[in-house]
Design an enzyme around this catalytic site. Structure first.
Site, PDB file in Angstrom:
ATOM      1  NE  ARG A   1      -2.511   0.309   3.790  1.00  0.00           N
ATOM      2  CZ  ARG A   1      -3.440   0.077   4.747  1.00  0.00           C
ATOM      3  NH1 ARG A   1      -3.273  -0.896   5.636  1.00  0.00           N
ATOM      4  NH2 ARG A   1      -4.515   0.811   4.805  1.00  0.00           N
TER       5      ARG A   1
ATOM      6  CG  ASN B   1      -8.074  -0.382  13.965  1.00  0.00           C
ATOM      7  OD1 ASN B   1      -7.932  -1.491  14.462  1.00  0.00           O
ATOM      8  ND2 ASN B   1      -8.972  -0.131  13.035  1.00  0.00           N
TER       9      ASN B   1
ATOM     10  NE  ARG C   1      -4.589  -3.111  11.168  1.00  0.00           N
ATOM     11  CZ  ARG C   1      -5.523  -3.131  12.108  1.00  0.00           C
ATOM     12  NH1 ARG C   1      -5.200  -2.900  13.362  1.00  0.00           N
ATOM     13  NH2 ARG C   1      -6.782  -3.377  11.809  1.00  0.00           N
TER      14      ARG C   1
ATOM     15  CB  SER D   1      -7.459  -3.934  21.853  1.00  0.00           C
ATOM     16  OG  SER D   1      -6.331  -3.471  21.175  1.00  0.00           O
TER      17      SER D   1
ATOM     18  CG  ASP E   1     -12.862  -2.500  11.672  1.00  0.00           C
ATOM     19  OD1 ASP E   1     -12.307  -1.658  12.403  1.00  0.00           O
ATOM     20  OD2 ASP E   1     -12.267  -3.138  10.793  1.00  0.00           O
TER      21      ASP E   1
HETATM   22  O1  CKP Z   1      -9.214  -4.115  13.783  1.00  0.00           O
HETATM   23  P1  CKP Z   1      -9.968  -4.906  12.786  1.00  0.00           P
HETATM   24  O2  CKP Z   1      -9.621  -6.374  12.798  1.00  0.00           O
HETATM   25  O3  CKP Z   1     -11.446  -4.699  12.920  1.00  0.00           O
HETATM   26  O4  CKP Z   1      -9.536  -4.302  11.388  1.00  0.00           O
HETATM   27  C1  CKP Z   1      -9.516  -5.021  10.202  1.00  0.00           C
HETATM   28  C2  CKP Z   1      -9.142  -4.157   9.030  1.00  0.00           C
HETATM   29  O5  CKP Z   1      -8.008  -1.998   7.512  1.00  0.00           O
HETATM   30  C3  CKP Z   1      -8.976  -4.996   7.775  1.00  0.00           C
HETATM   31  O6  CKP Z   1     -10.131  -4.930   6.947  1.00  0.00           O
HETATM   32  C4  CKP Z   1      -7.724  -4.405   7.129  1.00  0.00           C
HETATM   33  O7  CKP Z   1      -7.848  -4.103   5.809  1.00  0.00           O
HETATM   34  C5  CKP Z   1      -7.377  -3.172   7.947  1.00  0.00           C
HETATM   35  O8  CKP Z   1      -7.902  -3.484   9.223  1.00  0.00           O
HETATM   36  C6  CKP Z   1      -5.880  -2.899   7.873  1.00  0.00           C
HETATM   37  O9  CKP Z   1      -5.500  -1.957   7.166  1.00  0.00           O
HETATM   38  O10 CKP Z   1      -5.120  -3.647   8.521  1.00  0.00           O
HETATM   39 MG    MG Z   2      -9.025  -3.089  15.369  1.00  0.00          MG
END
Ligand code: CKP
Ligand code: MG
Length: 311
Positions: free
Chosen positions: A104, A164, A166, A192, A256
């Site tokens: 990405r 969230n 990452r 979380s 989500d």
């Molecule tokens: O925190 P979650 O498991 O709800 O998030 C999942 C999403 O956007 C998933 O659809 C993925 O594409 C993402 O998190 C990401 O960019 O990691």
């Molecule tokens: Mg999440």
């Protein structure tokens, strides 16, 4: 004005049932935390809009087609003629162990900027949902998130921030430096347990983080505990909600779904317990079904998993 506005990057997710290194069939899905939340709300009958940049090719067309099919409004989306779609490869090892490889960097979605969100923010929404993924994508995406959070909170829109984190996109230090100031505009912060210190000092415990957020003007802090449910902190104290017991087959998208359920309850004017129940109910649908959002419930289905919900 829509009920929910959210923006970020939606990805084309290529999923493999086993180890990616072995090759074999991949299936194509829509992914992206923010669009997952928009779909969750649209399924429950709310007016949800997603904004972002998509590539000017079949992959961008696929993203828009999926969102439209789910009833998510996409009229604020920009098609980027110069950049490719963001991709993600996902390999599943167990129900809750998946490995993700992003492609990405430099994508259309990551080029999001303030210009892309100006009009939708001006048009207004009851809720603006942001996640910590968007500001991790690029400097311009970070500016867009901060600008939008500030503008929305000034105009009385409820701003929700899902931390969230990452690890494949940024370090904890970089996330903390960006997300902590963002909480100044948020009424609702969702994290979380292991993400909480990303909106405070490193290593800060739950009660410290919560106390500081509530002092800064956040009204509700939701701490997600997976199979143990969630805690909600407000100035009135703390509430715990148990998870709805289901057999988990795929936990990606659970966060989500939880956010979508909570925000749906908010939009419906439910009290805190009702919002929490809907959050864990929608979360349970997400983990009980395959895919990041495919298993999310329609309104009439809520009662299938929750005796408290009347649907
Ligand atoms: O925190 P979650 O498991 O709800 O998030 C999942 C999403 O956007 C998933 O659809 C993925 O594409 C993402 O998190 C990401 O960019 O990691
Ligand atoms: Mg999440």
């Amino acid at each position: 004005a829509v009920d929910l506005l959210t923006f970020g990057e939606s990805l084309v997710s290529l999923r493999s049932a086993g180890p990616l290194a072995l090759g074999g069939a991949l299936t194509m899905h829509l992914a992206g935390a923010e669009s997952n939340v928009a779909i969750g709300l649209a399924r429950l009958g709310h007016r949800a809009a997603w904004v972002g940049r998509v590539s000017d090719d079949e992959l961008g067309e696929y993203v828009l087609r999926q969102l439209r099919a789910e009833g998510v409004r996409v009229d604020g989306v920009t098609t980027d003629p110069a950049r490719p779609a963001g991709l993600m490869f996902l390999e599943r090892r167990t129900a809750d162990v998946t490995r993700v490889r992003y492609h990405r960097t430099g994508s259309a979605g990551s080029a999001l900027s303030v210009e892309d969100v100006r009009t939708p923010i001006a048009e207004g929404a009851r809720v603006l949902h942001l996640t910590g993924i968007t500001p991790a994508l690029s400097g311009s995406a970070r500016d867009a998130a901060t600008w939008a959070a500030e503008a929305a909170s000034r105009s009385g829109t409820l701003v929700c921030l899902d931390v969230n984190y990452r690890a494949r996109l940024w370090t904890r230090e970089a996330a903390r430096a960006t997300l902590t100031p963002l909480t100044a505009y948020a009424s609702l912060v969702i994290a979380s347990a292991d993400e909480l210190d990303l909106v405070d000092e490193p290593g800060a415990d739950e009660s410290t983080v919560v106390a500081r957020l509530l002092t800064r003007g956040v009204r509700t802090v939701l701490v997600k505990l997976g199979a143990d449910g969630a805690r909600a902190h407000t100035r009135q104290g703390v509430r715990h909600v148990a998870a709805v017991p289901v057999t988990a087959v795929d936990t990606v998208g659970a966060g989500d779904a939880f956010s979508a359920g909570y925000l749906s309850g908010h939009l419906d004017g439910l009290d805190l317990d009702g919002r929490l129940r809907r959050a864990v109910t929608v979360g349970a649908f997400a983990v009980a079904g395959h895919g990041d959002w495919e298993g999310l419930p329609r309104r009439a289905e809520l009662s299938l998993l929750d005796g408290h919900e009347t649907g």
